[in-house]
Each structure stands twice: as structure tokens, then as C-alpha cells.
Scaffold this motif. Structure first.
Motif, PDB file in Angstrom:
ATOM      1  N   LEU A   1      57.516  56.253  58.990  1.00 53.96           N
ATOM      2  CA  LEU A   1      57.921  56.281  60.394  1.00 53.96           C
ATOM      3  C   LEU A   1      59.360  56.754  60.576  1.00 53.96           C
ATOM      4  O   LEU A   1      59.691  57.390  61.577  1.00 53.96           O
ATOM      5  N   PHE A   2      60.202  56.422  59.602  1.00 55.05           N
ATOM      6  CA  PHE A   2      61.625  56.768  59.696  1.00 55.05           C
ATOM      7  C   PHE A   2      62.040  57.536  58.436  1.00 55.05           C
ATOM      8  O   PHE A   2      62.770  57.012  57.585  1.00 55.05           O
ATOM      9  N   PRO A   3      61.553  58.769  58.307  1.00 52.84           N
ATOM     10  CA  PRO A   3      61.706  59.498  57.036  1.00 52.84           C
ATOM     11  C   PRO A   3      63.138  59.842  56.659  1.00 52.84           C
ATOM     12  O   PRO A   3      63.440  60.010  55.479  1.00 52.84           O
ATOM     13  N   ASN A   4      64.038  59.939  57.628  1.00 54.26           N
ATOM     14  CA  ASN A   4      65.424  60.317  57.325  1.00 54.26           C
ATOM     15  C   ASN A   4      66.390  59.144  57.413  1.00 54.26           C
ATOM     16  O   ASN A   4      67.609  59.327  57.476  1.00 54.26           O
ATOM     17  N   VAL A   5      65.829  57.942  57.419  1.00 57.91           N
ATOM     18  CA  VAL A   5      66.632  56.726  57.575  1.00 57.91           C
ATOM     19  C   VAL A   5      66.729  56.012  56.228  1.00 57.91           C
ATOM     20  O   VAL A   5      65.728  55.878  55.518  1.00 57.91           O
ATOM     21  N   ARG A   6      67.921  55.537  55.889  1.00 60.88           N
ATOM     22  CA  ARG A   6      68.097  54.781  54.655  1.00 60.88           C
ATOM     23  C   ARG A   6      67.625  53.340  54.877  1.00 60.88           C
ATOM     24  O   ARG A   6      68.047  52.695  55.835  1.00 60.88           O
TER      25      ARG A   6
ATOM     26  N   PRO B   1      68.782  52.548  48.424  1.00 65.72           N
ATOM     27  CA  PRO B   1      67.606  53.222  48.992  1.00 65.72           C
ATOM     28  C   PRO B   1      66.968  54.262  48.078  1.00 65.72           C
ATOM     29  O   PRO B   1      65.751  54.462  48.120  1.00 65.72           O
ATOM     30  N   GLU B   2      67.785  54.912  47.240  1.00 64.43           N
ATOM     31  CA  GLU B   2      67.219  55.933  46.353  1.00 64.43           C
ATOM     32  C   GLU B   2      66.300  55.329  45.283  1.00 64.43           C
ATOM     33  O   GLU B   2      65.562  56.056  44.607  1.00 64.43           O
ATOM     34  N   GLU B   3      66.329  53.999  45.129  1.00 62.77           N
ATOM     35  CA  GLU B   3      65.468  53.333  44.150  1.00 62.77           C
ATOM     36  C   GLU B   3      64.134  52.877  44.743  1.00 62.77           C
ATOM     37  O   GLU B   3      63.253  52.405  44.013  1.00 62.77           O
ATOM     38  N   LEU B   4      63.972  53.004  46.057  1.00 65.88           N
ATOM     39  CA  LEU B   4      62.756  52.501  46.704  1.00 65.88           C
ATOM     40  C   LEU B   4      61.491  53.155  46.161  1.00 65.88           C
ATOM     41  O   LEU B   4      60.453  52.503  46.007  1.00 65.88           O
ATOM     42  N   GLU B   5      61.574  54.422  45.879  1.00 67.27           N
ATOM     43  CA  GLU B   5      60.403  55.147  45.395  1.00 67.27           C
ATOM     44  C   GLU B   5      59.931  54.602  44.054  1.00 67.27           C
ATOM     45  O   GLU B   5      58.725  54.514  43.782  1.00 67.27           O
TER      46      GLU B   5
ATOM     47  N   ASP C   1      51.597  53.917  69.338  1.00 71.10           N
ATOM     48  CA  ASP C   1      52.058  55.244  69.762  1.00 71.10           C
ATOM     49  C   ASP C   1      53.404  55.637  69.170  1.00 71.10           C
ATOM     50  O   ASP C   1      54.029  56.599  69.619  1.00 71.10           O
ATOM     51  N   LEU C   2      53.872  54.899  68.178  1.00 72.62           N
ATOM     52  CA  LEU C   2      55.172  55.210  67.573  1.00 72.62           C
ATOM     53  C   LEU C   2      55.026  56.392  66.620  1.00 72.62           C
ATOM     54  O   LEU C   2      54.205  56.366  65.699  1.00 72.62           O
ATOM     55  N   GLN C   3      55.817  57.408  66.866  1.00 71.83           N
ATOM     56  CA  GLN C   3      55.751  58.613  66.061  1.00 71.83           C
ATOM     57  C   GLN C   3      56.966  58.724  65.147  1.00 71.83           C
ATOM     58  O   GLN C   3      58.054  58.253  65.490  1.00 71.83           O
ATOM     59  N   PRO C   4      56.822  59.346  63.974  1.00 72.53           N
ATOM     60  CA  PRO C   4      57.980  59.566  63.097  1.00 72.53           C
ATOM     61  C   PRO C   4      59.101  60.289  63.834  1.00 72.53           C
ATOM     62  O   PRO C   4      58.851  61.202  64.635  1.00 72.53           O
ATOM     63  N   GLY C   5      60.319  59.835  63.580  1.00 70.70           N
ATOM     64  CA  GLY C   5      61.471  60.453  64.235  1.00 70.70           C
ATOM     65  C   GLY C   5      61.730  59.955  65.643  1.00 70.70           C
ATOM     66  O   GLY C   5      62.489  60.570  66.394  1.00 70.70           O
TER      67      GLY C   5
ATOM     68  N   HIS D   1      54.472  47.639  53.563  1.00 74.58           N
ATOM     69  CA  HIS D   1      55.311  47.737  54.762  1.00 74.58           C
ATOM     70  C   HIS D   1      56.477  48.688  54.521  1.00 74.58           C
ATOM     71  O   HIS D   1      56.876  49.432  55.421  1.00 74.58           O
ATOM     72  N   ILE D   2      57.033  48.660  53.318  1.00 73.88           N
ATOM     73  CA  ILE D   2      58.111  49.592  52.983  1.00 73.88           C
ATOM     74  C   ILE D   2      57.604  51.032  53.079  1.00 73.88           C
ATOM     75  O   ILE D   2      58.260  51.909  53.672  1.00 73.88           O
ATOM     76  N   ARG D   3      56.439  51.285  52.514  1.00 75.75           N
ATOM     77  CA  ARG D   3      55.861  52.637  52.543  1.00 75.75           C
ATOM     78  C   ARG D   3      55.665  53.116  53.974  1.00 75.75           C
ATOM     79  O   ARG D   3      56.018  54.261  54.323  1.00 75.75           O
ATOM     80  N   ARG D   4      55.136  52.263  54.830  1.00 77.84           N
ATOM     81  CA  ARG D   4      54.854  52.658  56.211  1.00 77.84           C
ATOM     82  C   ARG D   4      56.132  52.805  57.031  1.00 77.84           C
ATOM     83  O   ARG D   4      56.229  53.687  57.890  1.00 77.84           O
ATOM     84  N   LEU D   5      57.126  51.965  56.769  1.00 81.53           N
ATOM     85  CA  LEU D   5      58.420  52.120  57.446  1.00 81.53           C
ATOM     86  C   LEU D   5      59.057  53.461  57.088  1.00 81.53           C
ATOM     87  O   LEU D   5      59.607  54.155  57.950  1.00 81.53           O
ATOM     88  N   ARG D   6      59.011  53.805  55.808  1.00 76.60           N
ATOM     89  CA  ARG D   6      59.610  55.063  55.363  1.00 76.60           C
ATOM     90  C   ARG D   6      58.903  56.261  55.992  1.00 76.60           C
ATOM     91  O   ARG D   6      59.532  57.288  56.296  1.00 76.60           O
TER      92      ARG D   6
END
Length: 516
Positions: free
Chosen positions: A300-305, A323-327, A270-274, A293-298
Motif C-alpha cells: 500500500l505504501f511502496p515508497n514509505v520506510r 527498513p532495508e532488512e524487512l525483505e 478503496d485504499l490505493q497504493p500511493g 500485515h507488513i507485506r500488505r502495508l509495504r
């Protein structure tokens, strides 16, 4: 005069600057910086009165809690060296550490006294025990609460930043644990570098469920105190929903994770983004996070570094991925942390070209002094550097670097599986397994095989109970070369872990041997 780099002075400076601010929250107790400073002074004075001297070793055998935080700074203020021990440690290992470092004292809790008593039987150096929650003082045990009841100040000890600050005993892949020696100067260098690239601030509120006996967890306290931030200590991450509720209540801005915790978060239905609006950054260390896991964490937490990092107890932290290199490079653990150098060498010690696998070497002021009274192990890990007085850390980990210098973990040297005449890096197989729907966690080891020599064997924790071995092997066959596909899959409720919570191939192999 230059500012002191002794670790206890981090607390003194923050207490002067932020005296009324909350420093530590744990178990319903909130300590301000002034209180943490005063209580650690009182305990330090008691340690000195009991005979603890400069450079003596004092064990801290406690759960995550405010008492442990007070104890760490008290030992340092007494001029001694603190040795954090995970509270799940058994008497045999605790006794080994006591004897190995010739501990003068131990700070513990009443519930752990039976373990301490059993361990202390053959530890002649141990002079006294201080226990929290022990009630009345006995001939064997001094009450922690009594020690901090009366205002007192420790005597000057004359220590320098070249003194040892702490010993952390590593699990070790074989044999007895080794004590990693870090000076105050080493600690300051590591803490300064990490807080720099994280952009840590005095208004940060860091929630940590990592054990204080584990370097990654310990440095959450050291760094928070150094910058005047607030640390919320939790004893475990077993109930992530409760942890997240605490984070919302305390308005936590930072969350350090290991892959095990990430797996638990990603299983929350039930964890929602934000869901954590105040969260500013997440860090991940201990082992590289799978890209899925990185993709799914991002998501869930879209504005988090999100900081993906690599480190060892021997240097605390070695690399981080901006963090800007994760993509662009989700599998990379990044570049050397500020003020240090990380590079890859071949078996002759020569630097290798991009995309060539070799051993990672770490260079900088955060590198350990060596292993406590183990010259042979120290000589293997620390080798002459480019400067006459310098030694560089040979990590024992295989890496490669891309054309831009970003680093990628391949495997521990001794984890490589030789099968069908080919070499298999377990992490590469695990990355594919973690991308398989229904897989929560995975660990890959080599098992004896009469034809292949070693066969690739996968241990899997399922998030979907209907997932079958055949489906997993088919998934791997679509993404891996034939020789890398697991020959067998074993489903488990949980994976073998070290005291720090890191999955362990060595323990997995032992468990396989025990059941064969």
C-alpha cells in the motif's frame, strides 16, 4: 557549559529557533512554538502559585489535544513530575494512582470532572483541580482558560536532569498498576536515540492518534518538540478514512501505528497504493506486526520506510528493524536502538547462543529508574549490570537471535501455553492466523482442558463474515505442528485491549472466565 537535557528546555530551544512555526495541531486549534512556550509558561506560573513545588507529582487526565500538550510542558516548567492518565480511566484506578504517587494537583477537562471528584474522595494529597472547558471558577475547580489568560513566567525551580520527568503507570499483568520512573536524562536519551534512527527532521509533520498517556504516543510529542517538527494530534483512529484525509490536507510525513490501527487500514476497501504522497515513514510498536500485515502495508505504501520496533514503558524503545532488512527478516524486531545494548540470557543470567530462546535484557541510559515506591518489583526488573553503578532491564519477554544478531520476539514468559507436554508461543500461532484470508485480527490464549492441561484457543475478528471455524483450523493445520493448532476458535467483534490499545491476553482470559 553542556546543553541542558531537561525536557522543558526542548521547548524553549525550539521556540527560540522556530517561534512562528506550527508546533501542535489539534481539534481545529493550531499552536505555534512561541504560543506553546508562552501558554505553558502561564500555566506553570499558576501551578507554582497554587503550591506545586519541585518533584511534586501532577496528574494530566485529558484527551489528546493542545491543552494536554500545554499541560505537560507547564508541569515540567514548574519543576514537577507529570503523570499522564488515559481519559478512559475509571475512578477506582484514577484514585489508586492519586494515592500511590501522592498527587498534588490534577489537570483535566470539564467532562471528566465527575470521575475526578469520585477518585479524589480518598486522596488527601490532592490540593487543587484545574479543568479545561469548565467555565466559571468554583471552590473546587480552577478554570484552565483563566490560568493561561494572563502573561506570566514561572520561577526558577533549581531542578536537574536527574530529577524525575514523568511517571507512567503500566497496566501490569497482575495486581495494581506500577509507576515507571523516568528522569529527564532518561527521556533525552530515548528521544535522541529514536529520532536518530528514524532520521527525524524539523520539516516532519507527524500525525498521531496514539494516547498521550501511552509512552509511544507521549514520545511523539516529546520528539517533535525536541527537533522542531509539527505534531497533528487525533483523539482516535476509529475512522481511518477521516485520518487519511487529514494527513493529505496537512501533508503528514510520519505515521506511528500499533497493530490494531494496521488491521483497520488493511480493511479499507478503496485504499490505493500511493494514497498518501507526502508520507515518508511509518513506525509500528506495542506488539510485533504479523509478517502478512507488513507485506500488505509495504504494498500500500511502496515508497514509505516502515520501522518495526519493540519497546516497553520501562525503556520506551528497545529495538528497531532497519527498513532495508524487512525483505529478509520480516518477523524480526531488529537490533538495539543507537547508544544501547540488547541481548538474551538464560535463567542463570548467562548470554545464550544464536537461535536459543531466553529473556531479553536491555542496557542503556534510557532504562527506567525503577517502579515508584515498589522495591520488590524494581529488584525483579532491574538487576546489577557490568558496571558497578548500572542496572539492566530484564524485560520478562522471551526472544531469540539469529546468527547476525537480529532479534525475534517469542512470547511473554507468562504467556507460554503448555499443552500435551509441549510449549506453544501464542505469537507463532497468531502469525499463521493473520495469514489466513478473512482474518482481520487474532489473539491466542490457553484455556483449561481436562485432557491436555491447557488447550490452544483462538479469538478472531473476521474481515470476511463467511469464514468458519473449520476453515481456520484447517489453515492452521497446514502450517503448524499438530500440538500448536487451535482446538477451538471464537469469533468476536473486537479483541480485549489495554488502555493503550494493545491486545491483552490477560483481559481475554478474564472475559473467558466471566462467561464460563
Amino acid at each position: 557549559m553542556p546543553e541542558s537535557t531537561r525536557v522543558e528546555d526542548f521547548l524553549r530551544r525550539s521556540a527560540a529557533a522556530y517561534g512562528g512555526k506550527t508546533a501542535v495541531i489539534a481539534g481545529g486549534r493550531r499552536l505555534t512554538y512561541a504560543e506553546l512556550d508562552s501558554l505553558s509558561d502561564r500555566l506553570a506560573a499558576t501551578l507554582q502559585a497554587q503550591g506545586v513545588e519541585r518533584n511534586d507529582r501532577v496528574l494530566i487526565f485529558m484527551d489528546n489535544g493542545w491543552e494536554a500538550a500545554v499541560s505537560i510542558y507547564a508541569v515540567l516548567k514548574a519543576g514537577a513530575v507529570f503523570v499522564p492518565i488515559n481519559p478512559s480511566t475509571k475512578a477506582e484506578r484514577l484514585g489508586f494512582v492519586m494515592r500511590n504517587c501522592r498527587a498534588r494537583a490534577i489537570l483535566t477537562q470539564a467532562r471528566l470532572q465527575p470521575v475526578v471528584s469520585a477518585a479524589a474522595i480518598n486522596a488527601p494529597s490532592l490540593r487543587f483541580i484545574i479543568a479545561a472547558g469548565a467555565g466559571q471558577t468554583t471552590s473546587d475547580v480552577t478554570s484552565f482558560e483563566t490560568c493561561i489568560a494572563t502573561p506570566a513566567s514561572p520561577e526558577p525551580h533549581g531542578g536537574t536532569d536527574e530529577d524525575l520527568a514523568h511517571l507512567i503507570y503500566t497496566s501490569g499483568s497482575t495486581g495494581e498498576p506500577k509507576g515507571v520512573m523516568m528522569t529527564h536524562r532518561n527521556v533525552e536519551a530515548a528521544a535522541s536515540s529514536i529520532t536518530t534512527y528514524l532520521g527525524s527532521r524539523a520539516d516532519d509533520i507527524v500525525l498521531s492518534a496514539l494516547p498521550l498517556a501511552f509512552g509511544y504516543g507521549l514520545y511523539q510529542l516529546i520528539m517533535a518538540v525536541r527537533i522542531g517538527a509539527t505534531l497533528v494530534l487525533e483523539k482516535s483512529f476509529a475512522f481511518p478514512q477521516a485520518i487519511f484525509e487529514t494527513m493529505r490536507t496537512e501533508r503528514a510525513t510520519a505515521l506511528p501505528l500499533v497493530p490494531t490501527m494496521t488491521a483497520l487500514i488493511l480493511q479499507m476497501k478503496d485504499l490505493q497504493p500511493g494514497a498518501l504522497p507526502d508520507l515518508r515513514y511509518i513506525t509500528s510498536a506495542a506488539a510485533p506486526l504479523p509478517p502478512d500485515h507488513i507485506r500488505r502495508l509495504r504494498a500500500l505504501f511502496p515508497n514509505v520506510r516502515l520501522y518495526s520496533m519493540y519497546g516497553q514503558t520501562e525503556c520506551m524503545r528497545g529495538t528497531y528493524l532497519p527498513p532495508e532488512e524487512l525483505e529478509h527478516r520480516p518477523e524480526s524486531v531488529g537490533i538495539a536502538i543507537p547508544g544501547t545494548e540488547a541481548f538474551i540470557v538464560d535463567e542463570q543470567g548467562k548470554r545464550v547462543d544464536p537461535d536459543t530462546i531466553g529473556e531479553l535484557v536491555i542496557r542503556g541510559p534510557h532504562v527506567m529508574q525503577g517502579y515508584w515506591e515498589d522495591e520488590e518489583a524494581t529488584a525483579r526488573a532491574l538487576r546489577p549490570g557490568r558496571n558497578a553503578s548500572e542496572r539492566e532491564l530484564h524485560t520478562g519477554d522471551l526472544f531469540r537471535a539469529d546468527a547476525d544478531g537480529f532479534l525475534y520476539f517469542v512470547s511473554r514468559k507468562d504467556d507460554i501455553i503448555k499443552t500435551r507436554g509441549e510449549k506453544v508461543a501464542p505469537k507463532q500461532v497468531e502469525t499463521v492466523l493473520h495469514a489466513c484470508p478473512g482474518v482481520a485480527e487474532a489473539l491466542v490464549i490457553g484455556v483449561d482442558d481436562p485432557i491436555l492441561g491447557k488447550a490452544v484457543h483462538a479469538l478472531v475478528v473476521r474481515s470476511d463474515a463467511s469464514l468458519t471455524e473449520r476453515e481456520i483450523i484447517r489453515h492452521c493445520a497446514r502450517h503448524l505442528e499438530d500440538f500448536m493448532v487451535p482446538k477451538s476458535v471464537e469469533f468476536r467483534v473486537s479483541l480485549p485491549r489495554t488502555d493503550s490499545g494493545k491486545t491483552s491476553r490477560r483481559l481475554a482470559a478474564k472475559s473467558m472466565e466471566a462467561t464460563s
